[in-house]
Structure formats: C-alpha cells, structure tokens
Enzyme design. Structure first.
Site, PDB file in Angstrom:
ATOM      1  N   ARG A 191      -4.568  82.388  26.579  1.00 55.03           N
ATOM      2  CA  ARG A 191      -4.344  83.207  27.771  1.00 55.03           C
ATOM      3  C   ARG A 191      -2.859  83.447  27.985  1.00 55.03           C
ATOM      4  O   ARG A 191      -2.441  84.560  28.297  1.00 55.03           O
ATOM      5  CB  ARG A 191      -4.962  82.578  29.018  1.00 55.03           C
ATOM      6  CG  ARG A 191      -4.956  83.536  30.217  1.00 55.03           C
ATOM      7  CD  ARG A 191      -5.556  82.933  31.481  1.00 55.03           C
ATOM      8  NE  ARG A 191      -5.772  83.948  32.502  1.00 55.03           N
ATOM      9  CZ  ARG A 191      -4.836  84.376  33.352  1.00 55.03           C
ATOM     10  NH1 ARG A 191      -3.606  83.897  33.295  1.00 55.03           N
ATOM     11  NH2 ARG A 191      -5.118  85.307  34.249  1.00 55.03           N
ATOM     12  N   CYS A 192      -2.043  82.415  27.827  1.00 55.71           N
ATOM     13  CA  CYS A 192      -0.594  82.569  27.994  1.00 55.71           C
ATOM     14  C   CYS A 192      -0.033  83.632  27.054  1.00 55.71           C
ATOM     15  O   CYS A 192       0.892  84.364  27.412  1.00 55.71           O
ATOM     16  CB  CYS A 192       0.122  81.255  27.718  1.00 55.71           C
ATOM     17  SG  CYS A 192       0.000  80.011  29.013  1.00 55.71           S
TER      18      CYS A 192
END
Length: 406
Positions: free
Chosen positions: A395-396
C-alpha cells in the site's frame, strides 16, 4: 464520472502510480540514511527486481501501472513545466543567485530523461561538471548533495492521494520529503494524462508555506460511501486533517471524515502501517490500535463553510456506521506477540487491495498471511526482503489513481 477517481479502498483497482527504486537509493549510506528517513541501506538491484515483481502482479490483475520516472520525463517535455520545476527547486534562496543561475542553466540543457533522473535521484558536488563563481560550492565537500536524493519517492502513497473526485497534493512533514510534492504538482498540471481533465485539487497546490498543516497519504483511507478515515500520526496533524476535510466538504466530495489519534512512534508511522481495508466489511488491524481509548473525532459539514467536530468513543463503531454495516470483520496481525510485532514491523498490515477480498503483500509475513487466508482473503505474495527494509509495504508503494466504488 472522470476516470481520475478513487471511490474506495477495496473496489476494483484500475490504475496506479508506482516508482521503481533506482538512483535515489544508490545515494543512501549508513551515515545519511537516517536523515533521509530510512533505517537501513538497501541492495538497489535486488530491490528493483522485487519492485518489478510487484508491478507485474498488478498488471496480471488487470491494473494499469504508471511509473513516476516516465511521467516526469513526459512532463519535462512541456517547456512551462520544466521551467516551473527548475524555478521552484533551484531558487536563489536555496542556492544563492550566482550558483542558482549556473545550476539552472546546466540542468536546463540536459535531456529530459537525464534531468528526471537527477531530480528524483539527486546529484552530489563530485558529480557536477560545471564551475561557478559562487562561494557555496567552494565550501562544500565532494559527497555533499547539490540536489538531495528522494529515496522516499518509492512510497508514492504519501505525496499525493486521490479521494473520490479529486486529489490532495500533500504538504509533507519531513524536509527530506517536501520536494516530492512539487513533482506531483507538475505532473498533475502538465502531463497529458492529467492536463485538462476534470478533477479537483483539494489541498497543497498553492505556492504557500503550510506551516503545521501536514498530511500524508499513508494516513488517508477512502473507505467509501462518502466517508474518509484519517490517522493523525507522527506525519499528519489535526491542522492538516481539518484543512483537507474542509475542502472535501466544500466540493461536496465527502459526507464525513473520521480522524483517529495514533501512537507517535516509528512502527506506527502512518495509519496504513497498522490498519488497511481488505474487503467491504474486513480490515487488517495491528492489536495495539484496538484500544478503545484512542481519541477519535467525526467531522461533518455544517453549512456556510463550517464543520462540526464530534468526539467519539470507538473508531470501529464509527466505521461501521459510515459504511452501513452491523459488524466489522477484524483480522489481527498473525503469530504470538513476538511474531506479530516482527510482522507488523515488516508491513504485514500494509497490504494493497486490488479488488474485494484480494490483496498484495510481502511473502515473508507468513503468520499474518495464513490468518488472512483462513479468513477468506486471497493474498498475492511478492518478495520483500529488500523493499521491506524501507519500512513500507504494497500500500505504501502505490498511489491509486482510478478505483471503483463499493
């Protein structure tokens, strides 16, 4: 509806922005990595191969992958964009009028591919072939940076975040990341994919000093149905949350913002390091933030440009109400307390949902991945022995630009 739209965290992901780790990470050393917000140095070639596997996994799921370096090259081909980027990044105040003039001239004569590499990856004085009458370069050491590398550009989630029909160009907390936002400002203004498109720039697109109004995309979860969940971490402030909320409400793009105060430490850097949305009713949560005493507020529009701020007792109940659910399915980090702490540190909770119930995460988090599987969540695993040392998961490392509603 514009194709530049993110309606949820779990709807079908259609288009995403990534940044392959390259030159910036080669400038990381044990002596400068902490200043550049890394805990360690990475094997760059291995990290690049792991990132390629991540991008390929997304493509196999039908997701269009945009790469930041490519977008920068295309954007620099627009003369106005190139001039703006050089003016804003190579200013007289930063370098002094003599050296700034010489440096701008040198950079403006580069081909766009090389210039994009330098702006993203940095430039040391030892790599600078020009001479200048300025005092500044004469006082620097060869390994000092003329242009600081931006290794955290790997984490495209933070610099900008798409929320329903618009984007926030985020004023970043740490100086090591603040230049990143200028690159996204230029891309969203001049790149052919975005130029002339119908989308809102909520926040951060002005030539202002935003003082303490910081917000980073890792703290922003677009949970759907007009609701946005934002963590107030060590990188996102109440001032940033209120400014973004005010602009979401002004443009009619959100019905409510739920804000959670997070513990202020490295392992809880952003909300998405401890909590992600995996299916319509399912969240991955690190047990530390299951505490009921986390301060939580609900922000809603009151009319006339004002907001109502209501203190809440339980953020999970607030999410249930916002999504119209009777119950949330919470999957906690796997293993015993030692294993859970290790896997959270290695981004077990930081997965990227590509469609309801299907996520991408690091293969190394075996205990948590097993819990996801038993709960009916399909985990598409990717290698992360090097990428994970940057303290960011799938996600990052991704900025959704187009995603369906739920």
């Amino acid at each position: 509806m514009s194709k530049l739209y993110v309606g949820s965290e779990v709807g079908q992901l259609r288009r995403v922005l990534l940044n392959r780790p390259e030159r910036a990470l080669t400038h990381l050393t044990p002596s400068n990595c902490h200043e550049l917000l890394f805990d360690d140095v990475l094997l760059v070639e291995a990290a690049g191969k792991e990132h390629d596997a991540f991008a390929d996994t997304l493509r196999q799921q039908g997701v269009e992958v945009l790469l930041l370096h490519d977008l920068m090259v295309d954007t620099l081909a627009v003369p106005e964009a190139k001039q703006w980027l050089l003016d804003v990044q190579i200013s007289d105040f930063r370098y002094g009028p003599i050296f700034a003039r010489d440096l701008r001239r040198y950079l403006s004569e580069m081909d766009n591919e090389h210039l994009a590499t330098i702006l993203l990856g940095g430039l040391a004085y030892s790599e600078l072939p020009i001479q200048s009458a300025s005092m500044l370069p004469r006082m620097k050491q060869p390994l000092d940076f003329v242009i600081e590398p931006l290794p955290n550009h790997l984490f495209t989630r933070d610099t900008s975040c798409w929320v329903y029909g618009g984007v926030s160009l985020n004023p970043m907390m740490k100086p090591a990341r603040q230049r990143e936002t200028n690159h996204l400002r230029a891309i969203y203004q001049w790149h052919p994919i975005f130029a002339g498109q119908d989308f809102i720039k909520y926040f951060g697109n002005e030539d202002l000093h935003y003082d303490n109004a910081n917000i980073e995309g890792g703290d922003v979860l677009v949970i759907g149905k007009g609701a946005v969940l934002i963590g107030m971490s060590e990188r996102t402030t109440p001032q940033g949350v209120e400014n973004l909320a005010a602009n979401l409400f002004k443009h009619g793009q959100a019905k409510e913002v739920i804000a959670i105060e997070l513990p202020k430490h490295r392992s809880c850097m952003h909300l998405d390091t401890v909590m992600t949305h995996m299916d319509v009713d399912t969240f991955s949560v690190y047990p530390e933030i299951m505490r009921k005493d986390l301060h939580t507020w609900r922000l809603t529009p009151k009319g006339n440009g004002e907001m109502q701020v209501e203190a809440l007792h339980n953020y999970l109940h607030a999410i249930e109400r916002a999504l119209g659910l009777n119950h949330l399915n919470i999957i906690t980090t796997g293993g015993d307390s030692y294993e859970a702490e290790r896997e959270q540190w290695n981004d077990a909770n930081n997965v990227l949902t590509v469609k309801p119930g299907v996520v991408i995460g690091y293969e190394r988090n075996v205990y948590t991945n097993e819990k996801y599987d038993k709960a009916g969540i399909e985990v598409l695993t990717i290698p992360g022995n090097e990428l994970g040392r940057g303290r960011g998961g799938a996600r990052c490392m991704s900025c959704p630009i187009e995603r369906d509603d739920i």
